[in-house]
Design an enzyme around this catalytic site. Structure first.
Site: not given
Length: 181
Positions: A25, A103, A49, A141
């Protein structure tokens, strides 16, 4: 000669849950800040989440970790929580572009669909993709949380304050779990 209006500031929005904020990030934030006059980092609520950190703490961590980015890049970096439609928040902060980090190919499929939907909702807001640098392409994450919970070393994946807070949060969860048993 007619007087020309000053150029409109380039304002971008980088949204995410940042649970926790990772070096990936930070890489995207730093690189986006070099392209913009103002970068708003939008921290999404997204309770679905199952966040490790509450929203207020995620906002605080992102603010602390991005504090020096503006000084290095000349970009004003703001961190704000948000809920609701991304394009609505982009309009609210005056963003002309949404910044997204990629990514891998798996990210592209999802991002491609989201970009199309956002464009239909507001064709005036562009989406710009920044590829994660090769040292950060594999960091997520979700993996950082999983590694931390399983006792692995996450020091190379997150900034220092986030490392400290993540380890404390994981220890606290484990202590509460042990006490409940």
């Amino acid at each position: 000669m007619p007087e020309t209006a000053p150029p409109r500031p380039r304002i971008g929005l980088y949204p995410g849950t940042f649970d926790p904020v990772t070096n990936g990030h930070m890489d995207v934030i730093e690189r986006a800040a070099r392209l913009l006059d103002r970068l708003v980092v939008g921290v999404a609520i997204n309770a679905g989440k199952g966040p490790l950190f509450p929203l207020e703490e995620r906002v605080e961590l992102v603010r602390a970790e991005t504090e020096k980015v503006g000084a290095r890049t000349g970009c004003e970096v703001l961190v704000r929580p948000f809920t609701g439609l991304l394009v609505g928040f982009a309009r609210e902060v005056g963003a002309q572009m949404i910044v997204r980090g990629l990514r891998a190919v798996t990210d592209f499929d999802y991002e491609f669909q989201m970009t199309g939907m956002n464009h239909r909702l507001d064709p005036e807001i562009e989406t710009v993709f920044l590829m994660a640098s090769e040292t950060n392409q594999f960091i997520s994450s979700r993996f950082v949380k999983e590694i931390a919970i399983l006792g692995g070393d996450i020091a190379s994946f997150v900034p220092p304050l986030t490392l400290e807070r993540t380890l404390a949060r994981v220890r606290n969860r484990q202590d509460n779990k042990d006490a409940a048993e």
